[in-house]
Design a protein around this motif. Structure first.
Motif, PDB file in Angstrom:
ATOM      1  N   LEU A   1       0.738  -1.186   0.078  1.00  0.00           N
ATOM      2  CA  LEU A   1       0.092  -0.038  -0.113  1.00  0.00           C
ATOM      3  C   LEU A   1       0.845   1.286   0.243  1.00  0.00           C
ATOM      4  CD1 LEU A   1      -3.063   0.988  -0.149  1.00  0.00           C
ATOM      5  CD2 LEU A   1      -2.818   0.947   2.416  1.00  0.00           C
ATOM      6  N   ILE A   2       2.046   1.244   0.779  1.00  0.00           N
ATOM      7  CA  ILE A   2       2.779   2.254   0.521  1.00  0.00           C
ATOM      8  C   ILE A   2       3.425   2.655  -0.811  1.00  0.00           C
ATOM      9  CG2 ILE A   2       4.950   3.214   1.455  1.00  0.00           C
ATOM     10  CD1 ILE A   2       4.754   1.546   4.029  1.00  0.00           C
TER      11      ILE A   2
ATOM     12  N   PHE B   1       0.170   6.533  -6.567  1.00  0.00           N
ATOM     13  CA  PHE B   1      -1.238   7.298  -6.922  1.00  0.00           C
ATOM     14  C   PHE B   1      -1.146   8.709  -6.745  1.00  0.00           C
ATOM     15  CE2 PHE B   1      -5.029   9.101  -5.166  1.00  0.00           C
ATOM     16  CZ  PHE B   1      -6.025   8.724  -6.527  1.00  0.00           C
ATOM     17  N   LEU B   2      -0.410   9.055  -5.629  1.00  0.00           N
ATOM     18  CA  LEU B   2      -0.435  10.440  -5.367  1.00  0.00           C
ATOM     19  C   LEU B   2       0.596  11.201  -6.317  1.00  0.00           C
ATOM     20  CD1 LEU B   2       0.324  10.239  -1.524  1.00  0.00           C
ATOM     21  CD2 LEU B   2      -1.720  11.115  -2.667  1.00  0.00           C
ATOM     22  N   ALA B   3       1.635  10.204  -6.940  1.00  0.00           N
ATOM     23  CA  ALA B   3       2.462  10.719  -7.867  1.00  0.00           C
ATOM     24  C   ALA B   3       1.877  10.904  -9.529  1.00  0.00           C
ATOM     25  CB  ALA B   3       3.710   9.938  -8.222  1.00  0.00           C
ATOM     26  N   GLY B   4       0.544  10.603  -9.430  1.00  0.00           N
ATOM     27  CA  GLY B   4      -0.114  10.587 -10.652  1.00  0.00           C
ATOM     28  C   GLY B   4       0.089   9.434 -11.671  1.00  0.00           C
ATOM     29  N   ALA B   5       0.753   8.422 -11.184  1.00  0.00           N
ATOM     30  CA  ALA B   5       0.999   7.534 -12.384  1.00  0.00           C
ATOM     31  C   ALA B   5      -0.110   6.503 -12.594  1.00  0.00           C
ATOM     32  CB  ALA B   5       2.131   6.631 -11.778  1.00  0.00           C
ATOM     33  N   ILE B   6      -0.268   6.096 -13.582  1.00  0.00           N
ATOM     34  CA  ILE B   6      -1.113   4.740 -13.803  1.00  0.00           C
ATOM     35  C   ILE B   6      -0.519   3.587 -13.630  1.00  0.00           C
ATOM     36  CG2 ILE B   6      -0.509   4.520 -16.415  1.00  0.00           C
ATOM     37  CD1 ILE B   6      -3.289   3.674 -17.124  1.00  0.00           C
TER      38      ILE B   6
ATOM     39  N   ASP C   1      -5.041   0.977 -10.723  1.00  0.00           N
ATOM     40  CA  ASP C   1      -6.015   1.138 -11.611  1.00  0.00           C
ATOM     41  C   ASP C   1      -6.492  -0.080 -12.233  1.00  0.00           C
ATOM     42  OD1 ASP C   1      -6.204   4.085 -12.382  1.00  0.00           O
ATOM     43  OD2 ASP C   1      -4.043   3.835 -12.308  1.00  0.00           O
ATOM     44  N   TYR C   2      -5.633  -1.109 -12.183  1.00  0.00           N
ATOM     45  CA  TYR C   2      -5.895  -2.657 -12.487  1.00  0.00           C
ATOM     46  C   TYR C   2      -5.243  -3.435 -11.624  1.00  0.00           C
ATOM     47  CZ  TYR C   2      -7.247  -0.144 -16.857  1.00  0.00           C
ATOM     48  OH  TYR C   2      -7.786   0.486 -17.968  1.00  0.00           O
ATOM     49  N   THR C   3      -5.650  -4.557 -11.364  1.00  0.00           N
ATOM     50  CA  THR C   3      -5.104  -5.528 -10.392  1.00  0.00           C
ATOM     51  C   THR C   3      -5.219  -6.977 -11.072  1.00  0.00           C
ATOM     52  OG1 THR C   3      -5.799  -4.059  -8.448  1.00  0.00           O
ATOM     53  CG2 THR C   3      -4.788  -6.303  -8.137  1.00  0.00           C
ATOM     54  N   LEU C   4      -4.117  -7.743 -11.109  1.00  0.00           N
ATOM     55  CA  LEU C   4      -4.275  -9.052 -11.490  1.00  0.00           C
ATOM     56  C   LEU C   4      -4.413 -10.094 -10.158  1.00  0.00           C
ATOM     57  CD1 LEU C   4      -1.517  -9.127 -14.101  1.00  0.00           C
ATOM     58  CD2 LEU C   4      -3.873  -8.723 -14.434  1.00  0.00           C
TER      59      LEU C   4
ATOM     60  N   VAL D   1      -0.600   3.314   8.185  1.00  0.00           N
ATOM     61  CA  VAL D   1      -1.794   3.913   8.867  1.00  0.00           C
ATOM     62  C   VAL D   1      -2.438   4.972   7.989  1.00  0.00           C
ATOM     63  CG1 VAL D   1      -0.949   5.660  10.616  1.00  0.00           C
ATOM     64  CG2 VAL D   1      -3.033   4.354  10.888  1.00  0.00           C
ATOM     65  N   PHE D   2      -1.365   6.115   7.492  1.00  0.00           N
ATOM     66  CA  PHE D   2      -2.161   7.234   6.777  1.00  0.00           C
ATOM     67  C   PHE D   2      -2.533   6.618   5.257  1.00  0.00           C
ATOM     68  CE2 PHE D   2       1.288   8.801   9.839  1.00  0.00           C
ATOM     69  CZ  PHE D   2       0.045   9.546  10.479  1.00  0.00           C
ATOM     70  N   TYR D   3      -1.623   6.024   4.959  1.00  0.00           N
ATOM     71  CA  TYR D   3      -2.033   5.461   3.638  1.00  0.00           C
ATOM     72  C   TYR D   3      -3.290   4.609   3.571  1.00  0.00           C
ATOM     73  CZ  TYR D   3       2.518   7.094   1.724  1.00  0.00           C
ATOM     74  OH  TYR D   3       3.249   8.048   1.320  1.00  0.00           O
ATOM     75  N   ILE D   4      -3.424   3.576   4.724  1.00  0.00           N
ATOM     76  CA  ILE D   4      -4.649   2.903   4.774  1.00  0.00           C
ATOM     77  C   ILE D   4      -5.936   3.995   4.893  1.00  0.00           C
ATOM     78  CG2 ILE D   4      -5.987   1.466   6.490  1.00  0.00           C
ATOM     79  CD1 ILE D   4      -3.593  -0.072   6.842  1.00  0.00           C
ATOM     80  N   THR D   5      -5.982   4.829   5.516  1.00  0.00           N
ATOM     81  CA  THR D   5      -6.876   5.785   5.647  1.00  0.00           C
ATOM     82  C   THR D   5      -7.357   6.400   4.277  1.00  0.00           C
ATOM     83  OG1 THR D   5      -5.904   6.361   7.717  1.00  0.00           O
ATOM     84  CG2 THR D   5      -7.889   7.785   7.000  1.00  0.00           C
ATOM     85  N   SER D   6      -6.392   6.959   3.498  1.00  0.00           N
ATOM     86  CA  SER D   6      -6.483   7.503   2.092  1.00  0.00           C
ATOM     87  C   SER D   6      -7.190   6.621   1.253  1.00  0.00           C
ATOM     88  CB  SER D   6      -5.365   8.254   1.570  1.00  0.00           C
ATOM     89  OG  SER D   6      -4.403   7.352   1.400  1.00  0.00           O
ATOM     90  N   ALA D   7      -6.519   5.439   1.300  1.00  0.00           N
ATOM     91  CA  ALA D   7      -6.999   4.390   0.268  1.00  0.00           C
ATOM     92  C   ALA D   7      -8.491   3.919   0.768  1.00  0.00           C
ATOM     93  CB  ALA D   7      -6.087   2.938   0.263  1.00  0.00           C
ATOM     94  N   ALA D   8      -8.676   3.602   1.910  1.00  0.00           N
ATOM     95  CA  ALA D   8     -10.011   3.190   2.418  1.00  0.00           C
ATOM     96  C   ALA D   8     -10.998   4.341   2.019  1.00  0.00           C
ATOM     97  CB  ALA D   8      -9.886   3.161   3.831  1.00  0.00           C
ATOM     98  N   TYR D   9     -10.621   5.487   2.042  1.00  0.00           N
ATOM     99  CA  TYR D   9     -11.608   6.921   1.767  1.00  0.00           C
ATOM    100  C   TYR D   9     -12.058   6.444   0.161  1.00  0.00           C
ATOM    101  CZ  TYR D   9     -13.351  11.356   0.379  1.00  0.00           C
ATOM    102  OH  TYR D   9     -14.055  12.428  -0.160  1.00  0.00           O
TER     103      TYR D   9
END
Lengths: 278, 220
Positions: free
Chosen positions: A176-177, A183-188, A207-210, B132-140
């Motif tokens: 997720l990190i 996502f925040l950097a605006g990449a597909i 955008d897509y997940t296998l 934890v911050f990323y989970i919050t934004s992704a969950a939103y």
């Protein structure tokens, strides 16, 4: 309950091993049969997979924007089959990027993956007819520490601003990190993993997940080689057989009288055939 | 030849590994398979040298061009300092002789481990805590109700979250949560596991038989 077993060449084995061996041979026969069919020119249908169909578009976007493609092959070592599958996909992605004259940045988290990834990308550029475009600084070893690697990859995302991020392989807490930073950097973003616990994170942020097996089907889908497509068909046929076995198990578990009849006739329950020793 | 030899080795090793699963422990094949796995660890040790060389080359190259020079210098200094301390003080957790203790290492840690416990571990924990911050934004984003599926996802998530809190038993959310986790959740997980297992078997077979050979590089 005693495990049912069989004796051969003077050794005792649990029956589940025999059953597993038979099922494995069946599975291999299906794969080999359909591979042969495909070799002979039989048309095989493969259902569209959105994430893989978008690969061309994603690399094309990076080309249009004049930015690189970032390919992360997971954080597992080369002995993980997900990493092997990822390297196979990397070959196709790098070939595609090379044909568009786009850089492919590959950060690696295990030292043994680094030379493999470097060789794969180098050969992909050569196959695309652009060996001179390969930049050996684009395939990098960062760190085998999970979060040091994550910090390194997110740094690349923010500094080099890749237009397309592809995450294929085994990921854990860093998934997720990476995906949120991308996502925040605006990449597909296209992700693929068989680690079930990380799938929700990728689904939410990419955008897509296998999902699961789609990761292993990717190389056949992208290369469209008949032999690889044949093996896909073979594993789908085997899946039908496994489904039928599960259905039989469910029926017998819900109708004990039928299961008991089977037990009195053969001396064991259907489920006993699949129990492994602890 | 460049491709045939690796394919032959892959075939022999792959078949031996499969057969070793079906024979009992202690037989020649099962002992051989565990030995082969040990070789993998040794090869990985040599690959560390390659990886470190790559870090140094890429970092020096960028530092020369002036890209993020201060950060590149920090990286190289840390890399060589840790390497030097590891080589000089060894890899025992606690230092052996008191003269090596400069008074700055708690519990007489080897300086190599001092770096690990006081720099690397906290930095790793910091990165992890960002989650934890990323989970919050992704969950939103995931829970924004834009379709029927997203609505079902949101409802399910709310029930599961309610099931975790102390009053869950009073409102009956704990039972619903338990059902969601044990029935639909496990069913979906098992379906993915089974699909992935088939994929693994299929991929392994393709590699063992040499049908999938793109990992060896192209024909060029």
């Amino acid at each position: 309950m005693d495990l049912i077993s069989f004796v051969t060449i003077g050794e005792t084995y649990p029956a589940a091993k025999l059953v597993m061996g038979i099922l494995m041979l069946l599975f291999f026969s299906f794969v080999l049969y359909y591979t042969r069919q495909a070799k002979r020119g039989k048309e095989l249908y493969v259902r569209p997979i959105a994430g893989l169909s978008a690969m061309n578009e994603a690399v094309g976007r990076a080309t249009e924007m004049g930015r690189p493609v970032l390919y992360v092959p997971g954080i597992a070592d080369m002995d993980d089959i997900q990493t092997i599958a990822s390297v196979v996909i990397l070959s196709e992605v790098a070939k595609l990027a090379a044909s568009y004259d786009t850089r492919t940045i590959v950060p690696t988290g295990k030292p043994i993956i680094f030379p493999v990834a470097e060789e794969t990308v180098r050969n992909a550029f050569a196959d695309a007819g652009r060996p001179e475009a390969f930049n050996k600084d684009d395939v990098r070893f960062l760190s085998d520490d999970q979060f040091a690697f994550t910090a390194g990859v997110t740094g690349i995302m923010l500094r080099e601003k890749p237009a397309t991020n592809i995450y294929m392989g085994a990921f854990w807490a860093e998934s997720l990190i990476l995906a949120e930073t991308g996502f925040l950097a605006g990449a597909i973003q296209i992700a693929g993993t068989a680690n079930v616990s990380q799938l929700p994170f990728f689904v939410a942020a990419c955008d897509y997940t296998l999902i699961g097996e789609e990761l292993y089907a990717a190389s056949a889908y992208l290369s469209r080689e008949p032999q690889l497509l044949g093996s896909l068909k073979g594993s789908d046929t085997a899946k039908l057989l496994w489904g039928a076995l599960i259905l039989i198990g469910v029926i017998l578990a819900n109708i004990p009288a039928l299961d008991d009849k089977l037990e009195s006739a053969f001396g064991f329950h259907f489920a006993d055939l699949f129990i492994f020793p602890k | 030849m460049r491709r045939t030899v690796p394919l032959v080795i892959t075939f022999i090793a792959g078949v031996a590994m499969i057969v070793s699963f079906f024979v009992n422990d202690g037989t020649v094949l099962s002992v051989a398979s565990s030995k082969v796995k040990e070789w993998g660890i040794i090869i990985a040790g040599f690959a560390v040298v390659l990886g470190t060389g790559n870090i140094v080359r890429v970092t020096l190259h960028k530092a020369k061009r002036g890209e993020d020079r201060p950060f590149k210098i920090v990286l190289l200094v840390c890399l060589f300092a840790t390497m030097f301390l590891g080589l000089f003080f060894g890899i025992d957790k606690e230092i052996r002789s008191t003269w090596m203790n400069f008074g700055m290492f708690e519990r007489e840690y080897n300086p190599f481990y001092w770096i690990y416990f006081n720099i690397q571990l906290p930095l790793g924990a910091t990165m992890f805590s960002l989650l934890v911050f990323y989970i919050t934004s992704a969950a939103y984003r995931a829970f924004r109700v834009r379709s029927i599926e997203a609505g079902i996802l949101l409802t399910t998530a709310v029930i599961v979250m309610l099931g975790q809190i102390p009053i869950s038993s009073a409102i009956g959310a704990d039972k619903v949560m338990a059902w969601i986790m044990v029935v639909p959740n496990v069913a979906a997980k098992r379906a993915i596991f089974m699909g992935a297992a088939m994929g693994i078997a299929s991929m392994s077979l393709k590699i063992i038989l040499g049908i999938e050979r793109s990992y060896l590089g192209g024909d060029s």
